[in-house]
Scaffold this motif. Structure first.
Motif, PDB file in Angstrom:
ATOM      1  N   GLU A   1       0.843  -1.216   0.000  1.00 42.70           N
ATOM      2  CA  GLU A   1       0.000   0.000   0.000  1.00 42.70           C
ATOM      3  C   GLU A   1       0.870   1.255   0.000  1.00 42.70           C
ATOM      4  O   GLU A   1       0.621   2.214  -0.730  1.00 42.70           O
ATOM      5  N   GLN A   2       1.913   1.217   0.839  1.00 38.99           N
ATOM      6  CA  GLN A   2       2.834   2.360   0.923  1.00 38.99           C
ATOM      7  C   GLN A   2       3.507   2.588  -0.444  1.00 38.99           C
ATOM      8  O   GLN A   2       3.620   3.723  -0.913  1.00 38.99           O
ATOM      9  N   ALA A   3       3.907   1.488  -1.066  1.00 38.63           N
ATOM     10  CA  ALA A   3       4.577   1.587  -2.374  1.00 38.63           C
ATOM     11  C   ALA A   3       3.632   2.172  -3.418  1.00 38.63           C
ATOM     12  O   ALA A   3       4.029   3.024  -4.224  1.00 38.63           O
ATOM     13  N   LYS A   4       2.392   1.717  -3.370  1.00 44.13           N
ATOM     14  CA  LYS A   4       1.418   2.230  -4.357  1.00 44.13           C
ATOM     15  C   LYS A   4       1.265   3.732  -4.209  1.00 44.13           C
ATOM     16  O   LYS A   4       1.195   4.464  -5.203  1.00 44.13           O
ATOM     17  N   ALA A   5       1.206   4.176  -2.955  1.00 41.13           N
ATOM     18  CA  ALA A   5       1.064   5.620  -2.706  1.00 41.13           C
ATOM     19  C   ALA A   5       2.298   6.360  -3.233  1.00 41.13           C
ATOM     20  O   ALA A   5       2.180   7.407  -3.885  1.00 41.13           O
ATOM     21  N   LEU A   6       3.476   5.810  -2.983  1.00 43.20           N
ATOM     22  CA  LEU A   6       4.704   6.464  -3.470  1.00 43.20           C
ATOM     23  C   LEU A   6       4.730   6.506  -4.993  1.00 43.20           C
ATOM     24  O   LEU A   6       5.147   7.497  -5.599  1.00 43.20           O
ATOM     25  N   ASP A   7       4.256   5.440  -5.631  1.00 44.87           N
ATOM     26  CA  ASP A   7       4.216   5.433  -7.104  1.00 44.87           C
ATOM     27  C   ASP A   7       3.225   6.476  -7.622  1.00 44.87           C
ATOM     28  O   ASP A   7       3.479   7.129  -8.632  1.00 44.87           O
ATOM     29  N   ARG A   8       2.098   6.599  -6.916  1.00 47.34           N
ATOM     30  CA  ARG A   8       1.093   7.581  -7.353  1.00 47.34           C
ATOM     31  C   ARG A   8       1.647   9.005  -7.269  1.00 47.34           C
ATOM     32  O   ARG A   8       1.388   9.829  -8.129  1.00 47.34           O
TER      33      ARG A   8
END
Ligand SMILES: Cc1ncc(COP(=O)(O)O)c(C=O)c1O
Length: 473
Positions: free
Chosen positions: A13-20
């Motif tokens: 989830e954290q990674a997805k946010a960083l990618d966004r």
């Protein structure tokens, strides 16, 4: 991470946010990222382009430290080059085509130098896109290494230099009738078991050998440990002792910001198939500081050769205005271009320049470095957060200080695990590279890798460690 699926879910989830939030996320679409099926396939794909919008089926490619991925525009530009050759023949050398984005072949090297100059922090005339890395190291040494057995004759390099650099230095010494036993000095760290070199380690070897050292050859980033050396400080220290320094920037170019001119670097060479995504064995490059490439006497002078540094020469290094006069008096063009030998492979330059267009789109290496620091830092955090059981059998040997590394993290595995871990990662379509005896190198490249891929890597790595433990040799 490791055993806990909750931790994996949170990290994802954290990674997805960083990618966004990632302002450079768009450059990934510029690349052909192999799919899992392609990575597993033993057949030549029908079409090299991967299907669009199928991110779930992509492999996790973290190997830009070895071979960068192919930009999609590489195929387009190479096709344009092929069409030019097919339809214009020899005219392609000098006839501009109104609707072509490609330079005439005679100008291809100068155009590529223009694109590479900001990547290494130099003026256009201080760089040349030419030959290949080891060849360029030899060419630079042929010009700037003038040993005197009664004075300065030693070359300093690191004890675990990339083999090609080591061979180049040894053979240069022998070429001059010298012996590596007496003229080659290697730096190693007395303190670090992984041979991470402190600036102090290097400076003390320079100090000890200051009186009779002619040249230093060091890597900007060490290929095995991923350590970024302090290029400006080491260069300045060597200069204080009257020593010429050549930097091998294979792992630094396109990876970390470089300011070769401002750092007063004497000379440097690099390859373009790693972070610069030029393609396997693509043309290399070199930097020669403007003070080392002056041409001060006109060709009409009775001794024009006294006006420039002697070097191994070829017609492509000759002044452009007299290059085609077919006279046999060599008179180099000023700058790094004067170190060229042959007319360069335009196919290679076209491939490299396609990738350099993507660097421009990204806003240059400084912008990429901002992302790279976050990406590699995130990967490091995930690795450090793995289970006790996993942590017991690997160790990151790359410096933890972000200023002392680029994109790559080198992971030292417990003895006997390397083969098994690599096999298991490959089964999971995770591509990294190994350096024997026990290291895997993992490099998230900011141009095309994502934070989510860092999570996918760590998950696969944990599974690979568990499997390899069972089959350990
Ligand atoms: C640090 C370093 N030096 C030299 C080389 C040799 O490069 P080339 O085969 O292009 O001469 C490499 C290749 O990967 C390298 O990583």
């Amino acid at each position: 991470m490791g055993a806990s699926s909750i931790a994996v879910a949170e990290a994802r989830e954290q990674a997805k946010a960083l990618d966004r939030e990632d302002p450079l996320a768009f450059t990934r679409a510029e690349f052909n990222v192999p799919t899992t099926a392609q990575i597993a396939s033993t057949r030549l794909a029908e079409d090299s382009a991967t299907p669009e919008n199928d991110d779930d089926n992509k492999s996790v490619y973290l190997c830009g430290n070895s071979l960068g991925l192919q930009p999609k525009r590489t195929g387009t530009r190479i096709n344009q080059y092929l069409r030019t050759w097919a339809t214009q023949g020899v005219q392609g050398h000098f006839k501009p085509l109104a609707d072509s984005p490609l330079p005439t072949w005679l100008d291809a090297d100068a155009k590529a130098a223009e694109l590479i100059a900001p990547i290494v922090g130099a003026s256009e005339s201080e760089v040349a896109v030419m030959q290949t890395l080891t060849t360029n190291l030899h060419l630079l040494m042929s010009a700037f290494y003038h040993p005197d057995i009664n004075g300065r004759h030693k070359i300093i390099l690191e004890s675990r230099a990339f083999p090609s650099d080591h061979f180049a230095v040894e053979s240069q010494l022998r070429h001059h009738g010298l012996s590596p036993e007496t003229s080659m000095i290697t730096v190693q760290s007395p303190f670090s078991q992984d041979n991470v070199l402190s600036t102090y380690d290097i400076m003390s070897v320079i100090s000890t050998n200051a009186a009779d050292t002619a040249l230093i050859l060091l890597p900007g980033i060490q290929y095995y440990t991923g350590q970024l050396l302090d290029i400006p400080v080491i260069t300045a220290f060597a200069h204080k002792h009257g020593i010429f320094v050549i930097w091998d920037l294979a792992h630094a170019v396109g990876n970390v910001p470089l300011s070769l001119h401002a750092w007063d670097v004497d000379a440097a060479a690099w390859c373009t198939y790693k972070y610069l995504n030029g393609g396997p064995g693509c043309i290399g490059g070199l930097f020669v500081h403007e003070r080392n490439s002056l041409v001060t006497k006109a060709i009409t002078d009775p001794h024009p050769e006294e006006g420039y540094t002697n070097r191994l020469a070829g017609w492509w290094g000759n002044d452009k205005s007299t290059r085609f006069a077919m006279a046999n008096k060599f008179h180099p063009v000023g700058g790094a271009a004067g170190f060229q030998l042959s007319n360069p492979s335009v196919l290679d330059i076209t491939s490299l320049s396609a990738s350099l267009e993507v660097f421009q789109l990204a806003g240059g290496v400084k912008e990429l470095r901002k992302k790279s620091l976050k990406l590699t830092g995130f990967l490091e955090e995930l690795l450090n957060g793995m289970s006790e059981e996993d942590r017991a059998i690997f160790r990151i040997i790359t410096p933890s200080d972000p200023d002392q590394r680029g994109a790559q993290l080198s992971i030292l595995l417990e003895e006997g695990l390397l083969g098994g871990v690599m096999t298991e990662l490959e089964k999971r379509s995770v591509i990294v590279d190994e350096r024997k005896p026990d290291v895997i190198r993992v490099a998230p490249a900011p141009l095309y890798n994502t934070f989510e891929e860092c999570v996918a890597f760590v998950e696969a790595f944990s599974e690979a460690l568990a499997a390899a433990r069972k089959t350990k040799v």
